[in-house]
Motif scaffolding. Structure first.
Motif, mmCIF file in Angstrom:
data_model
loop_
_atom_site.group_PDB
_atom_site.id
_atom_site.type_symbol
_atom_site.label_atom_id
_atom_site.label_comp_id
_atom_site.label_asym_id
_atom_site.label_seq_id
_atom_site.Cartn_x
_atom_site.Cartn_y
_atom_site.Cartn_z
ATOM 1 N N PRO A 271 14.161 -0.940 -17.883
ATOM 2 C CA PRO A 271 13.258 -0.622 -18.686
ATOM 3 C C PRO A 271 12.032 -1.392 -18.894
ATOM 4 N N GLU A 272 11.690 -2.447 -17.813
ATOM 5 C CA GLU A 272 10.688 -3.394 -17.768
ATOM 6 C C GLU A 272 10.042 -3.529 -16.373
ATOM 7 N N LEU A 273 11.000 -3.452 -15.203
ATOM 8 C CA LEU A 273 10.304 -3.539 -14.195
ATOM 9 C C LEU A 273 9.426 -2.491 -13.527
ATOM 10 N N ASP A 274 8.472 -3.037 -12.612
ATOM 11 C CA ASP A 274 7.854 -2.124 -11.697
ATOM 12 C C ASP A 274 8.582 -1.285 -10.827
ATOM 13 N N PRO A 275 8.450 0.116 -10.969
ATOM 14 C CA PRO A 275 9.060 0.983 -10.007
ATOM 15 C C PRO A 275 9.481 0.574 -8.619
ATOM 16 N N ASP A 276 8.338 0.093 -7.901
ATOM 17 C CA ASP A 276 8.358 -0.224 -6.430
ATOM 18 C C ASP A 276 9.292 -1.664 -6.451
ATOM 19 N N ALA A 277 8.940 -2.658 -7.188
ATOM 20 C CA ALA A 277 9.507 -3.538 -7.368
ATOM 21 C C ALA A 277 11.057 -3.566 -7.404
ATOM 22 N N PHE A 278 11.446 -2.668 -8.282
ATOM 23 C CA PHE A 278 12.915 -2.608 -8.549
ATOM 24 C C PHE A 278 13.501 -1.828 -7.466
ATOM 25 N N LEU A 279 13.109 -0.898 -6.652
ATOM 26 C CA LEU A 279 13.416 -0.520 -5.574
ATOM 27 C C LEU A 279 13.373 -1.367 -4.415
ATOM 28 N N ALA A 280 12.657 -2.485 -4.516
ATOM 29 C CA ALA A 280 12.583 -3.327 -3.300
ATOM 30 C C ALA A 280 14.001 -4.125 -3.417
ATOM 31 N N VAL A 281 13.966 -4.852 -4.969
ATOM 32 C CA VAL A 281 15.353 -5.694 -5.117
ATOM 33 C C VAL A 281 16.670 -4.807 -5.141
ATOM 34 N N ALA A 282 16.671 -3.460 -5.433
ATOM 35 C CA ALA A 282 17.902 -3.052 -4.937
ATOM 36 C C ALA A 282 18.253 -2.720 -3.569
ATOM 37 N N ARG A 283 17.205 -2.385 -3.007
ATOM 38 C CA ARG A 283 17.310 -2.421 -1.188
ATOM 39 C C ARG A 283 17.800 -3.610 -0.771
ATOM 40 N N GLU A 284 17.246 -4.714 -1.244
ATOM 41 C CA GLU A 284 17.560 -6.215 -0.766
ATOM 42 C C GLU A 284 18.938 -6.543 -1.253
ATOM 43 N N THR A 285 19.261 -6.215 -2.319
ATOM 44 C CA THR A 285 20.539 -6.371 -2.678
ATOM 45 C C THR A 285 21.699 -5.703 -2.492
ATOM 46 N N ALA A 286 21.504 -4.460 -2.020
ATOM 47 C CA ALA A 286 22.825 -3.818 -1.597
ATOM 48 C C ALA A 286 22.442 -2.566 -0.709
ATOM 49 N N GLY A 287 21.153 -2.771 0.136
ATOM 50 C CA GLY A 287 20.782 -1.553 1.091
ATOM 51 C C GLY A 287 21.924 -1.495 2.320
ATOM 52 N N ASP A 288 22.679 -2.598 2.609
ATOM 53 C CA ASP A 288 23.863 -2.146 3.402
ATOM 54 C C ASP A 288 24.843 -1.595 3.014
ATOM 55 N N ARG A 289 24.995 -0.997 1.805
ATOM 56 C CA ARG A 289 26.064 -0.142 1.195
ATOM 57 C C ARG A 289 25.635 0.951 0.837
ATOM 58 N N ALA A 290 24.366 1.457 0.500
ATOM 59 C CA ALA A 290 24.118 2.923 -0.018
ATOM 60 C C ALA A 290 22.689 2.884 0.393
ATOM 61 N N ALA A 291 22.164 4.286 0.208
ATOM 62 C CA ALA A 291 20.744 4.494 0.394
ATOM 63 C C ALA A 291 20.032 4.668 -0.850
ATOM 64 N N PHE A 292 18.907 3.762 -1.005
ATOM 65 C CA PHE A 292 18.223 3.786 -2.268
ATOM 66 C C PHE A 292 16.763 4.406 -1.953
#
Length: 305
Positions: free
Chosen positions: A169-190
């Protein structure tokens, strides 16, 4: 005006057009303009196949089902599903996100970005958490925690997961995508296609580009023979893969950087503008061949014919 980077003189003629829908082929009111309908039909008549390649689920494809010709196929859910629009969206192939992997991603994102809520897109429909923005087009959805939605008593027995959606509900869209990829980018495609902080999560290696490449390989079509259109980050891989690609005038900056050309916005029928040019080129080339062939034939014809 379109501004393509000129293709190499020896580049092959296009055999397939791959286009995103929302923000690309469709206008903002989700309609397909008369000009675009005519352009799609002209492309098929000129022998150029058209593939709709979208993040939408199969059940939301009615908007273009009357405008698909020939093969009737569409790539949905960011490459997770190949469907037949001639039969109402029948699933032909599915590239699912395994439920244990989806659960790992849920746990990882909850820890990395507190406040994230989830939805689960299955082959049978979408279900979501209480905090997730409701899908009014899917009134039959189950509302429960992602852990419950992804639980299956017998592994492999439940409906395949096409993608997981994560909303903040609060994060910038591109920043949220970057966090997700950094967190679990080795397990799935974001990736993402919404102007809000909404991430779409597929199985590792699944994208519009990878599924389109498989479909093209089955038809003997190379990447150099594909022209692609898109406007959001979930289109970037497809635009980078295709021999020629166009970012819409309304496209995300990263999409503009990835494409080899640019056309006008979706509300100005930017896809149709380029297709009309492609068809004109194909028609001119065919006409040139016809002018050359009769001359050679006449040399071989006996007198009196």
């Amino acid at each position: 005006m379109t501004s393509p980077r000129s293709p190499h003189p020896s580049a092959p003629a296009p055999r397939l057009i791959a286009t995103d829908l929302d923000g690309t082929l469709l206008r903002d009111d989700k309609s397909v303009s008369a000009r675009t309908v005519a352009a799609l039909a002209a492309a098929e008549q000129a022998g150029i196949e058209v593939f709709f390649v979208t993040g939408r689920p199969a059940r939301w494809m009615d908007v273009v089902s009357d405008h698909v010709h020939g093969h009737g196929l569409a790539i949905c859910a960011n490459g997770a599903a190949l469907v037949d629009l001639h039969t109402g969206g029948t699933f032909l192939e599915v590239r699912p996100l395994e439920r244990p992997v989806a659960l790992d991603v849920v746990r990882a994102l909850r820890a990395a970005a507190p406040g994230t809520s989830f939805a689960v897109e299955l082959t049978t429909g979408i279900h979501y958490e209480p905090q997730y923005p409701p899908f009014f087009l899917d009134p039959g959805a189950t509302v429960a925690t992602a852990e419950k939605l992804l639980f299956e008593e017998e592994p492999g027995a439940a409906a395949p997961v096409l993608k997981l959606l994560a909303q903040h509900p609060e994060l910038d869209p591109d920043a949220f995508l970057a966090v997700a990829r950094e967190t679990a980018g080795d397990r799935a495609a974001f990736t993402r296609s919404s102007p809000t902080a909404l991430i779409e999560i597929s199985a590792h290696g699944v994208s519009k580009a990878s599924t389109l490449a498989l479909c093209c390989a089955e038809r003997g079509i190379t990447a150099e023979e594909v022209v692609a259109f898109g406007d959001m980050p979930n289109d970037i891989e497809m635009l980078s893969w295709a021999g020629r690609s166009y970012a819409m005038g309304n496209a995300h900056p990263d999409v503009i950087a990835a494409a080899s050309g640019r056309t006008v916005g979706n509300n100005e029928d930017g896809v149709a503008v380029v297709i009309e040019q492609l068809v004109a080129e194909a028609t001119a080339a065919a006409h040139g061949d016809q002018l050359r062939r009769p001359h050679g034939d006449q040399l071989r014809r006996p007198h009196g014919e």
